[in-house]
Design an enzyme around this catalytic site. Sequence first.
Site, PDB file in Angstrom:
ATOM      1  N   ARG A 163      -0.573  15.354  12.412  1.00 18.49           N
ATOM      2  CA  ARG A 163       0.243  14.812  11.319  1.00 18.49           C
ATOM      3  C   ARG A 163       0.632  15.969  10.411  1.00 18.49           C
ATOM      4  O   ARG A 163       0.067  16.153   9.331  1.00 18.49           O
ATOM      5  CB  ARG A 163      -0.519  13.715  10.566  1.00 18.49           C
ATOM      6  CG  ARG A 163      -0.822  12.523  11.440  1.00 18.49           C
ATOM      7  CD  ARG A 163      -1.465  11.386  10.672  1.00 18.49           C
ATOM      8  NE  ARG A 163      -0.527  10.654   9.846  1.00 18.49           N
ATOM      9  CZ  ARG A 163      -0.858   9.576   9.128  1.00 18.49           C
ATOM     10  NH1 ARG A 163      -2.072   9.116   9.153  1.00 18.49           N
ATOM     11  NH2 ARG A 163       0.054   8.972   8.390  1.00 18.49           N
ATOM     12  N   ARG A 201      -9.141  -0.040   3.394  1.00 17.49           N
ATOM     13  CA  ARG A 201      -8.168   0.909   2.829  1.00 17.49           C
ATOM     14  C   ARG A 201      -6.843   0.230   2.535  1.00 17.49           C
ATOM     15  O   ARG A 201      -6.090   0.691   1.672  1.00 17.49           O
ATOM     16  CB  ARG A 201      -7.908   2.065   3.810  1.00 17.49           C
ATOM     17  CG  ARG A 201      -8.982   3.093   3.860  1.00 17.49           C
ATOM     18  CD  ARG A 201      -8.513   4.324   4.602  1.00 17.49           C
ATOM     19  NE  ARG A 201      -7.144   4.630   4.246  1.00 17.49           N
ATOM     20  CZ  ARG A 201      -6.212   5.062   5.087  1.00 17.49           C
ATOM     21  NH1 ARG A 201      -6.491   5.264   6.337  1.00 17.49           N
ATOM     22  NH2 ARG A 201      -4.992   5.291   4.668  1.00 17.49           N
ATOM     23  N   LYS A 207       0.827  -1.220   0.000  1.00 13.86           N
ATOM     24  CA  LYS A 207       0.000   0.000   0.000  1.00 13.86           C
ATOM     25  C   LYS A 207       0.856   1.263   0.000  1.00 13.86           C
ATOM     26  O   LYS A 207       0.647   2.160  -0.803  1.00 13.86           O
ATOM     27  CB  LYS A 207      -0.931   0.010   1.210  1.00 13.86           C
ATOM     28  CG  LYS A 207      -1.634   1.333   1.442  1.00 13.86           C
ATOM     29  CD  LYS A 207      -2.486   1.314   2.673  1.00 13.86           C
ATOM     30  CE  LYS A 207      -2.101   2.170   3.807  1.00 13.86           C
ATOM     31  NZ  LYS A 207      -1.574   3.498   3.682  1.00 13.86           N
ATOM     32  N   ASN A 208       1.814   1.320   0.902  1.00 16.65           N
ATOM     33  CA  ASN A 208       2.558   2.574   1.035  1.00 16.65           C
ATOM     34  C   ASN A 208       3.512   2.821  -0.139  1.00 16.65           C
ATOM     35  O   ASN A 208       3.956   3.948  -0.338  1.00 16.65           O
ATOM     36  CB  ASN A 208       3.313   2.613   2.374  1.00 16.65           C
ATOM     37  CG  ASN A 208       2.360   2.873   3.532  1.00 16.65           C
ATOM     38  OD1 ASN A 208       1.196   3.201   3.321  1.00 16.65           O
ATOM     39  ND2 ASN A 208       2.849   2.700   4.745  1.00 16.65           N
ATOM     40  N   CYS A 218      -5.828   8.243   8.379  1.00 17.08           N
ATOM     41  CA  CYS A 218      -5.994   7.807   9.768  1.00 17.08           C
ATOM     42  C   CYS A 218      -5.523   8.887  10.727  1.00 17.08           C
ATOM     43  O   CYS A 218      -4.565   9.600  10.449  1.00 17.08           O
ATOM     44  CB  CYS A 218      -5.194   6.531  10.020  1.00 17.08           C
ATOM     45  SG  CYS A 218      -5.850   5.113   9.136  1.00 17.08           S
ATOM     46  N   ASP A 222       3.358   0.763  12.138  1.00 18.31           N
ATOM     47  CA  ASP A 222       2.151   0.217  11.514  1.00 18.31           C
ATOM     48  C   ASP A 222       1.887  -1.241  11.919  1.00 18.31           C
ATOM     49  O   ASP A 222       0.876  -1.819  11.523  1.00 18.31           O
ATOM     50  CB  ASP A 222       2.236   0.326   9.980  1.00 18.31           C
ATOM     51  CG  ASP A 222       2.095   1.763   9.512  1.00 18.31           C
ATOM     52  OD1 ASP A 222       1.809   2.646  10.338  1.00 18.31           O
ATOM     53  OD2 ASP A 222       2.279   2.019   8.299  1.00 18.31           O
TER      54      ASP A 222
HETATM   55  C1  UD1 Z   1       4.049   6.993   6.580  1.00 14.39           C
HETATM   56  C2  UD1 Z   1       3.136   5.831   6.338  1.00 14.39           C
HETATM   57  C3  UD1 Z   1       2.406   5.444   7.621  1.00 14.39           C
HETATM   58  C4  UD1 Z   1       3.408   5.188   8.732  1.00 14.39           C
HETATM   59  C5  UD1 Z   1       4.400   6.326   8.859  1.00 14.39           C
HETATM   60  C6  UD1 Z   1       5.531   6.008   9.823  1.00 14.39           C
HETATM   61  C7  UD1 Z   1       2.563   6.154   4.018  1.00 14.39           C
HETATM   62  C8  UD1 Z   1       1.515   6.532   3.040  1.00 14.39           C
HETATM   63  N1  UD1 Z   1       2.193   6.218   5.308  1.00 14.39           N
HETATM   64  O1  UD1 Z   1       3.230   8.076   7.024  1.00 14.39           O
HETATM   65  O2  UD1 Z   1       1.639   4.289   7.360  1.00 14.39           O
HETATM   66  O3  UD1 Z   1       2.726   5.047   9.966  1.00 14.39           O
HETATM   67  O4  UD1 Z   1       4.997   6.625   7.589  1.00 14.39           O
HETATM   68  O5  UD1 Z   1       6.216   4.859   9.423  1.00 14.39           O
HETATM   69  O6  UD1 Z   1       3.644   5.752   3.659  1.00 14.39           O
HETATM   70  N2  UD1 Z   1       6.434  14.730  10.701  1.00 14.39           N
HETATM   71  C9  UD1 Z   1       6.613  16.076  10.948  1.00 14.39           C
HETATM   72  N3  UD1 Z   1       6.526  16.933   9.893  1.00 14.39           N
HETATM   73  C10 UD1 Z   1       6.288  16.502   8.621  1.00 14.39           C
HETATM   74  C11 UD1 Z   1       6.109  15.133   8.386  1.00 14.39           C
HETATM   75  C12 UD1 Z   1       6.188  14.256   9.455  1.00 14.39           C
HETATM   76  O7  UD1 Z   1       6.831  16.474  12.071  1.00 14.39           O
HETATM   77  O8  UD1 Z   1       6.240  17.337   7.712  1.00 14.39           O
HETATM   78  C13 UD1 Z   1       6.510  13.773  11.839  1.00 14.39           C
HETATM   79  C14 UD1 Z   1       5.170  13.068  12.072  1.00 14.39           C
HETATM   80  O9  UD1 Z   1       4.319  13.820  12.912  1.00 14.39           O
HETATM   81  C15 UD1 Z   1       5.629  11.761  12.698  1.00 14.39           C
HETATM   82  C16 UD1 Z   1       6.990  11.498  12.039  1.00 14.39           C
HETATM   83  O10 UD1 Z   1       7.403  12.742  11.477  1.00 14.39           O
HETATM   84  O11 UD1 Z   1       5.835  11.930  14.086  1.00 14.39           O
HETATM   85  C17 UD1 Z   1       6.979  10.454  10.952  1.00 14.39           C
HETATM   86  O12 UD1 Z   1       5.969  10.770  10.014  1.00 14.39           O
HETATM   87  P1  UD1 Z   1       6.075  10.335   8.491  1.00 14.39           P
HETATM   88  O13 UD1 Z   1       7.184   9.340   8.332  1.00 14.39           O
HETATM   89  O14 UD1 Z   1       6.083  11.543   7.651  1.00 14.39           O
HETATM   90  O15 UD1 Z   1       4.694   9.582   8.276  1.00 14.39           O
HETATM   91  P2  UD1 Z   1       3.794   9.562   6.977  1.00 14.39           P
HETATM   92  O16 UD1 Z   1       4.640   9.701   5.768  1.00 14.39           O
HETATM   93  O17 UD1 Z   1       2.620  10.450   7.145  1.00 14.39           O
END
Ligand code: UD1
Length: 423
Positions: free
Chosen positions: A122, A398, A22-23, A117, A306
Site C-alpha cells: 500500500r 475498527r 468511517k472513510n 489492514c 471494500d
Molecule cells: C481507501 C480506503 C480503503 C479502500 C480504498 C480503495 C480510506 C481511509 N481507505 O484506501 O478502505 O479500500 O480506498 O477504495 O478511505 N496507490 C499507489 N500509490 C499511492 C496510493 C495508492 O500506487 O500513493 C494504489 C494502491 O496500491 C491501490 C490503489 O492505488 O492499488 C488505490 O489505493 P487508494 O485509493 O489510495 O486506497 P487508500 O486511500 O489507501
Amino acid sequence: MRKYRIKGGIPLSGAVDISGAKNAVVAILPAALLADEPCRVENIPNIKDVAVSLKLLESLGAKVTHIDDNTVEIDPTTVGTCEVNDDLARNMRASYYFIGALLGKHGRARVPMPGGCWFGERPIDLHLKGFRALGAEVTPLENDCIEVCSNQLMGNSIYLDTVSVGATVNIMLAAVRAMGMTIIENAAKEPHIVDLANFLNTMGADIRGAGTDVIKIRGTQYLHSATYSIIPDQIEAGTYMAMAVATKGDVLVRNVIPKHLESITAKLIEMGAIVEEMDDAVRVRCSDTLQHCNIKTMPHPGFPTDMQPQIAVLLSTAQGVSHITEGIWENRYRYVDELRLMGADIEVRGNTATITGVPQLTAADVMAVDLRAGAAMVIAGLAAEGTTEIGNIRYIERGYENIVNKLTRLGAEISLIEVPDEA
Ligand code: UD1
C-alpha cells in the site's frame, strides 16, 4: 481473546440505522486541524479508528470536547507540535491524512508510515508526489518515518497516475491553504471525497469539482469555524444489505444515501434480491436461492473493493459459478481460507476468485483477517448452520459501530464472548 459467537440460520428482520462513514470521518477529523477556529463534527461513528484519530488530535495539542456520543468539537488553535505519535499512527492507515493537514496548516509534518489492514503493498508515493508538486520537501527518516515541510506551499497541477482516494484527500488537505490554484486530475470520486470538500468549503475553502475526476482548489488564507455532519457509511450499509440477503431476511436499512449504494444494489438485484429504494433508506428482501454473477471491483462509481469479501459470502451459496476480479488491491483474498473452513468452494488465481456455489455454509471457528474480511465472517456466521465463533474482532471494531447491538435488534443471536488466549 474476545470473539463473536453467532448462531446462524435466523432471517434478519426489522430496521437498522447506519452510522457516519468511517472513510469520511478519518479524513474530516484531521481536516479540522486546518481551521483557525474550533469546528464541530456530528454523526461521528463510535469505532476504533475514530478513537485513534481523536487521540492523535489530542497528542498534537488540539482540544477535543465530546459534546455527545456522536458529536465532537475540535479546537486546533492549541496545537503545539507537528510530530505525530508513532504508536497511535501505526494503528491506522488513515493516519497519513495528518501529513496533508499539518503540512497545509503549519508547513511541517513528521509522521510514521501508516498501519491498517494489509492487502498487499500500500504505497503512498502518489501522496508524496502531490506534496512535492506543491513545493514541499519530503525527507525519509529513521524508524520508517517521513518529514514533509515547506515555507510556502504553491498551487500546481497534479495528475494522479492511479486513481487514489488517499492521495486525492491528502493533496486536497495540503492545497486548501496553499498560494494559488491546485488542480488534481484523475482524482478519486468516492462519496467521502465529496464529504471532505463540503466540510472544508463550510470552513470557507474554495474547492470545486469534488465527485468528478478534476478537482480545483483555490488556496484560502483563513478557515473559520464550521459545524458539519458526516455522511452515512456506504460500506456499513452495504454490509447490512448483504446480511439481509444472506439470511433470507427483510431489513430496512435507514439513514443511507441510496445513490451511494447503486453499484451494490445492482449486484444484489442481479443475484435475485429485492431492493426497494426510498429517500434515505433501502429495504432489502430475499426469499429465493441466489443466482451467480460476476463482479469487478473498481474506483467509485464502480463496485467498491471494500464490499468484495462480503459479496463473496453471498456468492458462496449462489447457484452456479461466479467470478470476482479484484481491481484495486493485490492481495484481498486472505479471508478465503476462513470461508473455506465454513464449506465455501473458492479458487483464487491472481486477482480473480472463482466461486462455485454450495447449498449451505456450516459453522466453524474462524478469524477476522482484516476489517471487511471480518464483516464477511459475520455474514457467513449469520447464514451458516450451527454456531460460528469469530476471533480477532478488533479489526471489525475498527469500522462497525455497535455491530452486536444492531444485529441483536434485527433478531440475530450474536454475543461478544471472552475466551482464554490459549484456547
Ligand atoms: C481507501 C480506503 C480503503 C479502500 C480504498 C480503495 C480510506 C481511509 N481507505 O484506501 O478502505 O479500500 O480506498 O477504495 O478511505 N496507490 C499507489 N500509490 C499511492 C496510493 C495508492 O500506487 O500513493 C494504489 C494502491 O496500491 C491501490 C490503489 O492505488 O492499488 C488505490 O489505493 P487508494 O485509493 O489510495 O486506497 P487508500 O486511500 O489507501
